[in-house]
Write a protein that holds these residues in place. Structure first.
Motif, mmCIF file in Angstrom:
data_model
loop_
_atom_site.group_PDB
_atom_site.id
_atom_site.type_symbol
_atom_site.label_atom_id
_atom_site.label_comp_id
_atom_site.label_asym_id
_atom_site.label_seq_id
_atom_site.Cartn_x
_atom_site.Cartn_y
_atom_site.Cartn_z
ATOM 1 N N LEU A 35 -0.808 -83.445 57.155
ATOM 2 C CA LEU A 35 -0.108 -84.013 58.254
ATOM 3 C C LEU A 35 -0.874 -84.230 59.367
ATOM 4 O O LEU A 35 -0.519 -85.506 60.016
ATOM 5 C CB LEU A 35 1.004 -82.913 58.509
ATOM 6 C CG LEU A 35 2.050 -83.353 59.408
ATOM 7 C CD1 LEU A 35 2.937 -84.415 58.668
ATOM 8 C CD2 LEU A 35 2.992 -82.496 60.107
ATOM 9 N N SER A 36 -1.863 -83.467 59.759
ATOM 10 C CA SER A 36 -2.763 -84.034 60.811
ATOM 11 C C SER A 36 -3.617 -85.009 60.587
ATOM 12 O O SER A 36 -3.755 -85.708 61.497
ATOM 13 C CB SER A 36 -3.578 -82.579 61.068
ATOM 14 O OG SER A 36 -3.117 -81.345 61.004
ATOM 15 N N THR A 37 -4.048 -85.045 59.372
ATOM 16 C CA THR A 37 -4.805 -86.394 59.010
ATOM 17 C C THR A 37 -4.100 -87.627 59.229
ATOM 18 O O THR A 37 -4.654 -88.444 59.680
ATOM 19 C CB THR A 37 -5.410 -86.247 57.399
ATOM 20 O OG1 THR A 37 -5.956 -85.024 57.421
ATOM 21 C CG2 THR A 37 -6.696 -87.182 57.157
ATOM 22 N N LEU A 38 -2.762 -87.647 58.578
ATOM 23 C CA LEU A 38 -1.962 -88.744 58.768
ATOM 24 C C LEU A 38 -1.765 -89.106 60.214
ATOM 25 O O LEU A 38 -1.850 -90.134 60.547
ATOM 26 C CB LEU A 38 -0.462 -88.477 58.139
ATOM 27 C CG LEU A 38 -0.770 -88.406 56.633
ATOM 28 C CD1 LEU A 38 0.767 -88.161 55.816
ATOM 29 C CD2 LEU A 38 -0.974 -89.991 56.122
ATOM 30 N N ILE A 39 -1.393 -88.081 61.065
ATOM 31 C CA ILE A 39 -1.295 -88.158 62.502
ATOM 32 C C ILE A 39 -2.419 -88.929 63.146
ATOM 33 O O ILE A 39 -2.530 -89.824 63.695
ATOM 34 C CB ILE A 39 -0.721 -87.057 63.412
ATOM 35 C CG1 ILE A 39 0.605 -86.642 62.593
ATOM 36 C CG2 ILE A 39 -0.744 -87.249 64.905
ATOM 37 C CD1 ILE A 39 0.948 -85.316 63.269
ATOM 38 N N ALA A 40 -3.585 -88.323 62.799
ATOM 39 C CA ALA A 40 -4.973 -89.061 63.247
ATOM 40 C C ALA A 40 -5.456 -90.410 63.084
ATOM 41 O O ALA A 40 -5.352 -91.142 63.917
ATOM 42 C CB ALA A 40 -6.068 -87.996 63.074
ATOM 43 N N TYR A 41 -5.109 -90.608 61.723
ATOM 44 C CA TYR A 41 -5.349 -91.949 61.222
ATOM 45 C C TYR A 41 -4.348 -92.955 61.745
ATOM 46 O O TYR A 41 -4.609 -93.928 62.142
ATOM 47 C CB TYR A 41 -5.229 -92.077 59.585
ATOM 48 C CG TYR A 41 -6.438 -91.658 58.753
ATOM 49 C CD1 TYR A 41 -7.511 -92.703 58.780
ATOM 50 C CD2 TYR A 41 -6.892 -90.476 58.310
ATOM 51 C CE1 TYR A 41 -8.464 -92.340 58.609
ATOM 52 C CE2 TYR A 41 -7.790 -90.323 57.692
ATOM 53 C CZ TYR A 41 -8.816 -91.319 57.659
ATOM 54 O OH TYR A 41 -10.194 -91.261 57.034
ATOM 55 N N SER A 42 -3.146 -92.499 61.911
ATOM 56 C CA SER A 42 -2.042 -93.473 62.469
ATOM 57 C C SER A 42 -2.572 -93.848 63.804
ATOM 58 O O SER A 42 -2.165 -94.763 64.500
ATOM 59 C CB SER A 42 -0.579 -92.800 62.556
ATOM 60 O OG SER A 42 -0.374 -92.336 61.301
ATOM 61 N N ALA A 43 -2.967 -92.680 64.667
ATOM 62 C CA ALA A 43 -3.267 -92.892 66.158
ATOM 63 C C ALA A 43 -4.538 -93.911 66.327
ATOM 64 O O ALA A 43 -4.488 -94.980 67.019
ATOM 65 C CB ALA A 43 -3.592 -91.713 66.589
ATOM 66 N N ILE A 44 -5.531 -93.625 65.215
ATOM 67 C CA ILE A 44 -6.729 -94.777 65.229
ATOM 68 C C ILE A 44 -6.317 -95.840 65.108
ATOM 69 O O ILE A 44 -6.644 -97.015 65.740
ATOM 70 C CB ILE A 44 -7.485 -94.035 64.393
ATOM 71 C CG1 ILE A 44 -8.241 -92.788 64.561
ATOM 72 C CG2 ILE A 44 -8.898 -95.143 64.018
ATOM 73 C CD1 ILE A 44 -9.068 -91.958 63.847
ATOM 74 N N LEU A 45 -5.271 -96.281 64.123
ATOM 75 C CA LEU A 45 -4.802 -97.512 63.651
ATOM 76 C C LEU A 45 -4.209 -98.264 64.630
ATOM 77 O O LEU A 45 -4.067 -99.257 64.941
ATOM 78 C CB LEU A 45 -3.762 -97.276 62.394
ATOM 79 C CG LEU A 45 -4.669 -97.395 60.989
ATOM 80 C CD1 LEU A 45 -3.645 -97.177 59.905
ATOM 81 C CD2 LEU A 45 -5.477 -98.791 60.746
ATOM 82 N N ILE A 46 -2.927 -97.312 65.305
ATOM 83 C CA ILE A 46 -2.491 -98.060 66.368
ATOM 84 C C ILE A 46 -3.480 -98.439 67.726
ATOM 85 O O ILE A 46 -3.280 -99.407 68.172
ATOM 86 C CB ILE A 46 -1.421 -96.807 66.859
ATOM 87 C CG1 ILE A 46 -0.532 -96.682 65.987
ATOM 88 C CG2 ILE A 46 -0.554 -97.589 68.494
ATOM 89 C CD1 ILE A 46 0.699 -95.709 66.506
#
Lengths: 384, 133
Positions: A35-46
Motif C-alpha cells: 500500500l505504501s509503495t502504491l501511494i508513493a508511486y502515485s504521488a510521484i506520478l501525479i
C-alpha cells in the motif's frame, strides 16, 4: 455485486483469522508495504504529470510573454525620446489579450517581468514596472498577501518589492514580526527597501529575534539600497528590549561610524548580559572611541574572557597610545594565551615609535612562547 | 553595420540585448556559453563583444583574455556585463583588457551609448593607423 464482494471479503477475513499469528503479522506487513509503495508511486506520478503539464504550458506561453515584453517595452518606439515613462502608452489590445487573464499566465508574466527588472534599470526598468501596474498584476500580488499560506505571502512581498510597489504599514508591519522566520525576514527586507522615510520603523515593534543569517541579508540590503534614510541607531541601543536588534544596531553604528552614538554604546558596558557588553566594546573599538578607553581598562578585570578579548582588541583599534603600559602588562603577566595574543596584536597595531620600541624590548625580555606570539603578530600577511 | 557578438547564458537577457542592439541597427550574433563563443569568434569577425562573466565552460574573463592574446582579434571592443560588482573582479576584467564594465541591472540607453563610443574610438584609431601607413 456489492453483496458478493462483501461475502468475499468476509470469507477472506475468516480464513485470515484461522492463520497462525506470525503469518498474520507477516501478511499485515506485506499489505502495508504494498500500500505504501502504491501511494508513493502515485504521488510521484501525479507530481511528474503536473510538472509535465506545467512545462508544456510554460513552453507555449513563455515565448508569447517574451514577445509582448520585447514589443511593448524593449522595442517601444517612445523609448529614448525624453518622454516621461508614465506618458508612454502600451498597445491596449496586446496587453489586454484574453490569454493574459488566466491566473497561471499572469503568474508567469509577473515572474518574467521580475527577471527583466533584475537585468534592466532606467527607462526600461520603469516601463516594466508600468506594464506590471497597467496589466493589474499588482492586484494579483496584493491578493496573494491576503492568503493564509506563508509561502504565497513571501512570494507576494518579493514581487511587490522587486516592482517597487509600496505596501501600506498596516499590511506589512505585522508581517515583520511574524512567527514564521522566512516570512518575517522577507517582510523586514521589503520594509527597508520600500519605506522611504522610516525604513527601520519595524525595529520599534520587533519582538521576534533577528537571526544571524537575516542580519547578513539585511546588512547587504541596507548597504546596497540607494537613497535609504539612515537613522541614528543609538535610539534602539538605548530603548530596544530585543537583544538581536541591539546587537545588529551596534554593527550598523560601527559601519556608519555614528560617533554621536558613543554615549549610548558606553551605557551598555553596565549591562548584565556579557554578550551585549562584548558587542558594545567591539563597537566602541571600531568607532575609535578614545573617550571610552579609561572605562574599558577600569572594568577589564571584572569581565569574562570574551569581553576581555574585545577590550584588548578595542584598545588596539583606538590606539591612542595611553594604554600601552596596560597592554604590555597584560602581555607579560596574563596566563591566558588568547589574552597575550590580543595584547601583542594591539601593541603592534599602534605602529608608533613608542610601540615599536616596546615590541623590541618585549622580544628581548620575554620567554620563548611570547616571542613566538610577537613574531606571529608581526607577520603582515596575518590580518587583524 | 557593425557586427556584435553577445555572450550570455541567461536566455531572457540574451534575447533582450539582441533585440535592443538589433533595433539600433547592429548585426547581432549570440552565444549561450564560453565554448559557443569561442566557436563563433573563430568563424566570424566582430567589432564589439558584449559578454557576461559567469557562464558555463568558459567564463567572461577567459573570453576577454583569449581575445586580447590573439593578434588578429586584439582590436575587438569588449564590454563586460555582469551582476558581479566587487572591485577585484572589475579590476581583473580591465586588467585583462576589457574596454568597459556594466553592472546589472543595466540601462539599455547606456549600453547603446557605450557601444557607439567604443565603435567611434575604434574607427578613429584605424583611421590614424592608415594615415600613418
Amino acid at each position: 455485486m456489492w453483496k458478493d464482494l462483501a461475502d468475499l471479503l468476509f470469507q477472506a477475513y475468516e480464513q485470515f483469522s484461522l492463520l497462525p499469528l506470525f503469518i498474520e503479522i507477516a501478511l499485515a506487513f506485506i499489505f502495508i508495504a504494498i500500500l505504501s509503495t502504491l501511494i508513493a508511486y502515485s504521488a510521484i506520478l501525479i507530481k511528474r504529470y503536473r510538472g509535465y503539464v506545467y512545462d508544456k504550458r510554460y513552453a507555449y506561453i513563455s515565448p508569447k510573454i517574451e514577445d509582448l515584453i520585447t514589443e511593448q517595452v524593449l522595442l517601444n518606439p517612445n523609448l529614448g525620446k525624453d518622454l516621461p515613462v508614465d506618458d508612454i502608452e502600451f498597445d491596449q489590445e496586446a496587453i489586454n489579450n484574453r490569454i493574459y487573464r488566466k491566473p497561471f499566465v499572469r503568474q508567469m508574466m509577473i515572474d518574467t517581468l521580475i527577471q527583466y527588472r533584475k537585468n534592466f534599470r532606467g527607462e526600461v526598468g520603469e516601463l516594466l514596472r508600468k506594464m506590471y501596474i497597467d496589466m493589474g498584476l499588482e492586484k494579483d500580488s496584493f491578493a496573494k498577501m491576503k492568503t493564509f499560506r506563508w509561502e504565497r505571502k513571501i512570494k507576494a512581498v518579493v514581487e511587490l518589492t522587486q516592482m517597487d510597489i509600496s505596501i501600506s504599514d498596516v499590511t506589512i508591519l505585522p508581517l515583520t514580526n511574524s512567527g514564521n522566520a522566512s516570512l518575517r525576514a522577507a517582510a523586514r527586507n521589503a520594509y527597508i527597501q520600500l519605506s522611504k522615510n522610516e525604513p527601520f520603523k519595524f525595529f520599534d515593534i520587533a519582538t521576534e529575534p533577528l537571526l544571524p543569517w537575516d542580519q547578513l541579508e539585511m546588512f547587504k540590503i541596507i548597504t546596497t539600497t540607494k537613497d535609504i534614510a539612515i537613522p541614528n541607531f543609538s535610539r534602539w541601543v538605548s530603548y530596544s528590549t530585543n537583544k538581536s536588534i541591539v546587537s545588529f544596531c551596534l554593527k550598523l553604528i560601527a559601519h556608519y561610524d555614528q560617533q554621536s552614538a558613543i554615549p549610548a554604546v558606553m551605557d551598555l558596558l553596565a549591562n548584565k548580559d556579557h554578550y551585549y557588553r562584548a558587542d558594545a566594546i567591539n563597537c566602541l573599538g571600531k568607532l575609535s572611541a578614545e573617550v571610552s578607553e579609561e572605562k574599558l581598562v577600569k572594568i577589564y578585570n571584572n569581565q569574562p574572557l570574551n569581553c576581555q578579548i574585545e577590550i584588548l582588541k578595542a584598545l588596539g583599534r583606538i590606539a591612542s597610545g595611553k594604554q600601552l603600559e596596560f597592554l604590555k602588562s597584560e602581555f607579560l603577566y596574563s596566563s591566558n594565551f588568547d589574552l597575550r595574543m590580543n595584547a601583542a596584536r594591539s601593541i603592534i597595531k599602534h605602529n608608533t615609535q613608542h610601540s615599536r620600541v616596546m615590541v623590541e624590548e618585549l622580544m628581548e625580555m620575554t620567554h620563548e612562547e611570547n616571542q613566538l606570539i610577537i613574531k606571529h603578530c608581526l607577520n603582515p600577511l596575518i590580518k587583524y | 553595420m557593425a557586427n556584435i557578438l553577445v555572450i550570455e547564458d541567461d536566455d531572457i537577457m540574451l534575447k533582450a540585448i539582441r533585440n535592443i542592439l538589433g533595433k539600433d541597427g547592429y548585426n547581432v550574433i549570440t552565444a549561450k556559453d564560453g565554448k559557443e563563443a569561442f566557436e563563433k569568434l573563430e568563424q566570424g569577425e566582430y567589432d564589439v563583444v558584449v559578454t557576461d562573466l559567469m557562464m558555463p565552460y568558459a567564463n567572461g574573463l577567459e573570453v576577454v583574455s583569449r581575445l586580447r592574446s590573439d593578434e588578429t582579434k586584439r582590436s575587438v571592443g569588449i564590454i563586460v556585463i555582469s551582476s558581479v560588482g566587487n572591485e577585484e573582479t572589475i579590476t581583473e576584467a580591465f586588467r585583462l583588457g576589457a574596454d568597459d564594465y556594466l553592472k546589472k541591472p543595466i540601462m539599455a540607453g547606456e549600453l547603446l551609448i557605450r557601444i557607439r563610443k567604443l565603435l567611434a574610438n575604434k574607427n578613429s584609431k584605424s583611421q590614424l593607423i592608415t594615415k600613418k601607413k
